[in-house]
Enzyme design. Sequence first.
Site, PDB file in Angstrom:
ATOM      1  N   HIS A 269       0.833  -1.205   0.000  1.00  6.33           N
ATOM      2  CA  HIS A 269       0.000   0.000   0.000  1.00  6.33           C
ATOM      3  C   HIS A 269       0.864   1.249   0.000  1.00  6.33           C
ATOM      4  CE1 HIS A 269       0.686  -0.770   4.266  1.00  6.33           C
ATOM      5  NE2 HIS A 269       0.162   0.403   4.604  1.00  6.33           N
TER       6      HIS A 269
ATOM      7  N   HIS B  93       1.346   3.848   1.962  1.00  9.68           N
ATOM      8  CA  HIS B  93       1.921   4.526   3.130  1.00  9.68           C
ATOM      9  C   HIS B  93       3.453   4.583   3.018  1.00  9.68           C
ATOM     10  CE1 HIS B  93      -1.906   3.788   5.729  1.00  9.68           C
ATOM     11  NE2 HIS B  93      -2.015   4.837   4.939  1.00  9.68           N
TER      12      HIS B  93
ATOM     13  N   ASP C 126       5.950   4.271   4.936  1.00 15.64           N
ATOM     14  CA  ASP C 126       6.822   3.252   5.539  1.00 15.64           C
ATOM     15  C   ASP C 126       6.783   1.926   4.770  1.00 15.64           C
ATOM     16  OD1 ASP C 126       4.156   3.155   6.524  1.00 15.64           O
ATOM     17  OD2 ASP C 126       4.776   1.921   8.226  1.00 15.64           O
ATOM     18  N   HIS C 127       6.037   1.885   3.677  1.00 13.34           N
ATOM     19  CA  HIS C 127       6.008   0.697   2.810  1.00 13.34           C
ATOM     20  C   HIS C 127       6.491   1.028   1.391  1.00 13.34           C
ATOM     21  CE1 HIS C 127       3.662  -1.728   5.734  1.00 13.34           C
ATOM     22  NE2 HIS C 127       3.342  -0.518   6.154  1.00 13.34           N
TER      23      HIS C 127
ATOM     24  N   HIS D 120      -7.613  -1.041   5.224  1.00 18.55           N
ATOM     25  CA  HIS D 120      -6.555  -0.230   5.855  1.00 18.55           C
ATOM     26  C   HIS D 120      -6.302   0.985   4.951  1.00 18.55           C
ATOM     27  CE1 HIS D 120      -3.007   0.846   8.105  1.00 18.55           C
ATOM     28  NE2 HIS D 120      -2.302   0.843   6.990  1.00 18.55           N
TER      29      HIS D 120
ATOM     30  N   ASP E 261      -0.394  -4.243   5.844  1.00 15.85           N
ATOM     31  CA  ASP E 261      -1.069  -3.804   7.074  1.00 15.85           C
ATOM     32  C   ASP E 261      -2.517  -4.281   7.107  1.00 15.85           C
ATOM     33  OD1 ASP E 261       1.308  -2.618   7.649  1.00 15.85           O
ATOM     34  OD2 ASP E 261       0.588  -0.563   7.647  1.00 15.85           O
TER      35      ASP E 261
ATOM     36  N   HIS F  20       4.474  -5.259   9.857  1.00 18.69           N
ATOM     37  CA  HIS F  20       5.029  -4.688  11.093  1.00 18.69           C
ATOM     38  C   HIS F  20       5.233  -5.756  12.163  1.00 18.69           C
ATOM     39  CE1 HIS F  20       4.443  -0.318  10.318  1.00 18.69           C
ATOM     40  NE2 HIS F  20       3.462  -0.739   9.536  1.00 18.69           N
TER      41      HIS F  20
END
Length: 280
Positions: free
Chosen positions: A54, A56, A58-59, A110, A134, A173
């Site tokens: 996705h 975000h 941090d990905h 998400h 996530d 995560h």
Amino acid sequence: MKVKVISILEDNYMYLVIEEQSKQAIAVDPAVPHRLLEIVKREGLSLTAILTTHHHWDHARGNEALLKEVPGLKVYGGDDRIGGLTDKVTNSQELKFNSINVRCLFTPCHTSGHMCYFVWEDECTDAPAVFTGDTLFIGGCGRFLEGTAEQMYHNLTQVLGSLPQDTKVFCGHEYTIKNLKFAMLVEPENEKVKEMLSWARARDDDDKPTVPSTLIEEFEYNPFLRLSEEGVQKFTGKTDPVEVLRALRKEKDKFKKVFVALTLHLINFRRCPPLHVCCF
Ligand SMILES: [Zn+2]
């Protein structure tokens, strides 16, 4: 097929799926690109594709840098907001990288464009793997930031829950301990939750990841996959599985807030007057 687990940032994972014979590799959510390239070089691999779960940061934030460094690299994902996206994929689309097969599983909730990736190798007896970003965590599930409980119910039960039960779960995560503490609250009598929590704590002491788990294990301790269990229904006060899930997520969000508030309180303790009302 080998999956290399790489811990990055505060609690994220990026992964390399390696076809051992050809040394070709696919990266999943490589958010620290230079670290990934160091590993690719050190292990004599060639990086052919990125699977992004996705958008975000941090990905997905490593995609553009990797595209610059690796000529011909393909970046797959299901959301136009993903940086560096070269190939947008849709639900059930299959990709092939030599003997490695990827089925894209659309799991919106998400984020509205979230994809999970089910991966297996031809003529290989290893269990398949699913990269769940996530959406599904070990012992938990992702927040419903851009979707509904109905969608997450479909994702968890129909899409992910119907994969082969020995599928290895690689999530986005390391939230396992926090998730299992909440699972203990939901099902205090569940021996599997207790066992898993003490195992996860031991892994944490050794600074080792808790990924992967397997789907069959998740069904034993993850409350978000146990919506028909009496204990989970009792905890939420609901019986309809979608309502159980909605209530469970709400409770988890509250639990998270309390956890964060307590942590902040401990940090600020010295600056707070004793038992000051702002802290409780
Ligand atoms: Zn996310």
